[in-house]
Design a protein around this motif. Structure first.
Motif, PDB file in Angstrom:
ATOM      1  N   ASP A 176       0.840  -1.201   0.000  1.00 37.57           N
ATOM      2  CA  ASP A 176       0.000   0.000   0.000  1.00 37.57           C
ATOM      3  C   ASP A 176       0.874   1.250   0.000  1.00 37.57           C
ATOM      4  OD1 ASP A 176      -2.401  -1.397   0.066  1.00 37.57           O
ATOM      5  OD2 ASP A 176      -2.294  -1.624   2.257  1.00 37.57           O
ATOM      6  N   PRO A 177       0.447   2.304  -0.713  1.00 34.23           N
ATOM      7  CA  PRO A 177       1.254   3.527  -0.765  1.00 34.23           C
ATOM      8  C   PRO A 177       1.361   4.200   0.603  1.00 34.23           C
ATOM      9  CG  PRO A 177      -0.914   3.871  -1.735  1.00 34.23           C
ATOM     10  CD  PRO A 177      -0.785   2.396  -1.494  1.00 34.23           C
ATOM     11  N   VAL A 178       2.540   4.789   0.864  1.00 35.19           N
ATOM     12  CA  VAL A 178       2.781   5.486   2.126  1.00 35.19           C
ATOM     13  C   VAL A 178       2.334   6.939   2.022  1.00 35.19           C
ATOM     14  CG1 VAL A 178       4.534   6.189   3.790  1.00 35.19           C
ATOM     15  CG2 VAL A 178       4.701   3.953   2.661  1.00 35.19           C
ATOM     16  N   PHE A 179       2.572   7.570   0.883  1.00 33.28           N
ATOM     17  CA  PHE A 179       2.225   8.971   0.688  1.00 33.28           C
ATOM     18  C   PHE A 179       0.963   9.086  -0.169  1.00 33.28           C
ATOM     19  CE2 PHE A 179       6.856   8.557   0.958  1.00 33.28           C
ATOM     20  CZ  PHE A 179       7.090   9.286   2.125  1.00 33.28           C
ATOM     21  N   THR A 180       0.241  10.178   0.016  1.00 32.13           N
ATOM     22  CA  THR A 180      -0.999  10.380  -0.738  1.00 32.13           C
ATOM     23  C   THR A 180      -0.744  10.543  -2.232  1.00 32.13           C
ATOM     24  OG1 THR A 180      -0.866  12.755  -0.288  1.00 32.13           O
ATOM     25  CG2 THR A 180      -2.177  11.414   1.228  1.00 32.13           C
ATOM     26  N   SER A 181       0.471  10.945  -2.599  1.00 33.07           N
ATOM     27  CA  SER A 181       0.802  11.131  -4.010  1.00 33.07           C
ATOM     28  C   SER A 181       1.313   9.845  -4.661  1.00 33.07           C
ATOM     29  CB  SER A 181       1.863  12.228  -4.159  1.00 33.07           C
ATOM     30  OG  SER A 181       3.041  11.885  -3.439  1.00 33.07           O
ATOM     31  N   SER A 182       1.419   8.762  -3.898  1.00 31.76           N
ATOM     32  CA  SER A 182       1.921   7.493  -4.419  1.00 31.76           C
ATOM     33  C   SER A 182       0.761   6.562  -4.763  1.00 31.76           C
ATOM     34  CB  SER A 182       2.848   6.823  -3.401  1.00 31.76           C
ATOM     35  OG  SER A 182       3.970   7.623  -3.122  1.00 31.76           O
ATOM     36  N   PHE A 183       1.080   5.530  -5.559  1.00 29.15           N
ATOM     37  CA  PHE A 183       0.083   4.558  -5.984  1.00 29.15           C
ATOM     38  C   PHE A 183       0.545   3.148  -5.620  1.00 29.15           C
ATOM     39  CE2 PHE A 183      -0.109   8.215  -8.765  1.00 29.15           C
ATOM     40  CZ  PHE A 183      -1.467   8.489  -8.848  1.00 29.15           C
ATOM     41  N   ARG A 184      -0.392   2.232  -5.611  1.00 26.48           N
ATOM     42  CA  ARG A 184      -0.078   0.825  -5.385  1.00 26.48           C
ATOM     43  C   ARG A 184       0.456   0.242  -6.696  1.00 26.48           C
ATOM     44  NH1 ARG A 184      -2.428  -2.863  -1.615  1.00 26.48           N
ATOM     45  NH2 ARG A 184      -2.018  -5.043  -2.173  1.00 26.48           N
ATOM     46  N   PRO A 185       1.715  -0.205  -6.726  1.00 25.09           N
ATOM     47  CA  PRO A 185       2.280  -0.701  -7.987  1.00 25.09           C
ATOM     48  C   PRO A 185       1.700  -2.058  -8.389  1.00 25.09           C
ATOM     49  CG  PRO A 185       3.835  -1.015  -6.202  1.00 25.09           C
ATOM     50  CD  PRO A 185       2.687  -0.237  -5.626  1.00 25.09           C
ATOM     51  N   VAL A 186       1.635  -2.279  -9.691  1.00 25.09           N
ATOM     52  CA  VAL A 186       1.117  -3.527 -10.252  1.00 25.09           C
ATOM     53  C   VAL A 186       2.033  -3.947 -11.394  1.00 25.09           C
ATOM     54  CG1 VAL A 186      -0.822  -4.674 -11.377  1.00 25.09           C
ATOM     55  CG2 VAL A 186      -1.253  -2.895  -9.684  1.00 25.09           C
ATOM     56  N   ARG A 187       2.266  -5.231 -11.510  1.00 33.24           N
ATOM     57  CA  ARG A 187       3.055  -5.752 -12.626  1.00 33.24           C
ATOM     58  C   ARG A 187       2.400  -7.030 -13.140  1.00 33.24           C
ATOM     59  NH1 ARG A 187       9.540  -7.254 -12.621  1.00 33.24           N
ATOM     60  NH2 ARG A 187       9.638  -8.037 -14.748  1.00 33.24           N
ATOM     61  N   ALA A 188       2.187  -7.107 -14.442  1.00 28.97           N
ATOM     62  CA  ALA A 188       1.568  -8.283 -15.050  1.00 28.97           C
ATOM     63  C   ALA A 188       2.317  -8.661 -16.329  1.00 28.97           C
ATOM     64  CB  ALA A 188       0.105  -8.014 -15.372  1.00 28.97           C
ATOM     65  N   SER A 189       2.360  -9.948 -16.611  1.00 26.49           N
ATOM     66  CA  SER A 189       3.008 -10.415 -17.844  1.00 26.49           C
ATOM     67  C   SER A 189       2.396 -11.740 -18.274  1.00 26.49           C
ATOM     68  CB  SER A 189       4.519 -10.579 -17.645  1.00 26.49           C
ATOM     69  OG  SER A 189       4.806 -11.651 -16.766  1.00 26.49           O
ATOM     70  N   ILE A 190       2.422 -11.977 -19.580  1.00 26.70           N
ATOM     71  CA  ILE A 190       1.982 -13.249 -20.140  1.00 26.70           C
ATOM     72  C   ILE A 190       2.887 -13.595 -21.312  1.00 26.70           C
ATOM     73  CG2 ILE A 190       0.240 -12.089 -21.583  1.00 26.70           C
ATOM     74  CD1 ILE A 190      -1.416 -14.688 -21.353  1.00 26.70           C
TER      75      ILE A 190
END
Length: 345
Positions: free
Chosen positions: A233-247
């Motif tokens: 989960d992001p710590v700062f309000t300006s940050s986002f939850r990172p996601v990585r996907a591949s196939i």
């Protein structure tokens, strides 16, 4: 590290190990060395040795160090493994022991020492990494570890019938404890794994992932691998939850082989990275496109290959000599020259 490998190679050749029976010959510019249970490879200016009780080379591509450094993308194997050096080799090292117990060390890049014990059902390993060189940030990064941090890893892995589980506990005085676990099942080319937690980065970079899924399916002539990872989960309000996907998928039908891959990443800073690649292979010809590197064209026949990839033209020649000896030369219009020579001892 390379000086140490050269000294060990000299001792190996002059010791009472079966290498003493090796024969040397030079014929039309070909260097041959055969006999015993060891093999020596010269690649990218580095020496690699593979034997029954001793090996040396790149120890970071497979096995124990690969699992510890990136458990989400590893095969959960804890057995130390040394492979031939590549252009991007990061960690040279030395491994000694028998199948059930192995130990080794590295003085290259990130100095470390490790020990392993295991069989076909369960295995365990311990790795202690000393402070090492700084490694540049990666795209999927959230934070870095100080360059002067030491890390202790304790890992276990095992399986029975269709089930497999793995766990890694890592500790650093600067970072504290991190735990990683994986549980899944597999049947032939079908597998499903659930992963959670993470390990303290071995090479000073981390995505600090929180959980993920890995899934693969396969039949005769077809295989597809899918992965989806979520960060913390992001710590700062300006940050986002990172996601990585591949196939990644590969289909082979009546001599035609099609390879395709798709990668997608969403960083904590909100940046999006996307890369697609598709290549068709038929009767030695290859053609495709990569959204990052551009067109892909190649033709391969017996001992040579010529092609265009990543904006550069390349030519590669492979020479198979008698016994277990192979030489490879690769030239590229970007100015790079790669030479590899494998010799059986």
């Amino acid at each position: 590290m390379q000086v140490l490998l050269a000294i060990l190679l000299s001792l190996l050749l002059s010791s009472g190990i079966p290498v003493l029976s090796a024969d040397l010959s030079v014929d039309s510019g070909q260097f041959a060395m055969s006999g015993g249970e060891y093999s020596v490879s010269f690649s990218n200016g580095r020496v690699s040795i593979d034997g029954k009780y001793f090996s040396a080379g790149d120890i970071g591509r497979f096995g124990l160090l690969r699992t510890v450094s990136d458990p989400y993308l590893s095969a959960f194997s804890l057995r130390p493994d040394a492979s031939i050096h590549q252009n991007n080799s990061r960690q040279s090292g030395i491994i000694g022991g028998v199948d059930a117990f192995k130990a080794g060390f590295s003085l290259d890049g990130r100095p470390l020492a490790f020990a392993y014990a295991g069989n076909e059902y369960a295995e365990g390993a311990v790795v202690f990494a000393f402070p090492g060189d700084h490694v540049e940030e990666s795209y999927f990064i959230l934070e870095t570890l100080p360059a002067d941090a030491s890390v202790l890893y304790m890992a276990v892995s095992g399986g029975w019938k269709f089930f497999r589980a793995a766990g890694i506990a890592s500790f650093s005085p600067e970072k504290g404890f991190e735990l990683f676990g994986a549980l899944g099942m597999y049947w032939g080319r079908y597998s499903l794994f659930v992963l959670g937690g993470d390990a303290i980065p071995l090479y000073e970079r981390s995505s600090m992932r929180s959980w993920g899924l890995r899934f693969s399916i396969g039949e005769s002539g077809f295989r597809s691998d899918f992965s989806l990872f979520f960060g913390t989960d992001p710590v700062f309000t300006s940050s986002f939850r990172p996601v990585r996907a591949s196939i990644r998928s590969e289909l082979e039908l009546h001599g035609l082989r099609v390879y395709s891959s798709m990668e997608y990443s969403f960083s904590p800073r909100g940046s999006v990275y996307k890369r697609d690649r598709i290549v068709f292979h038929f009767m030695g010809f290859s053609a495709g496109y990569d959204t990052s590197g551009g067109p892909v064209l190649a033709y391969s026949h017996d001992i040579f290959e010529i092609g265009y990839e990543d904006g550069a033209v390349y030519a590669e020649i492979r020479l198979l000599m008698s016994g277990q000896r192979e030489a490879e030369l690769r030239l590229s219009s970007d100015g790079s020259v790669d030479i590899a020579l494998s010799i059986a001892l």
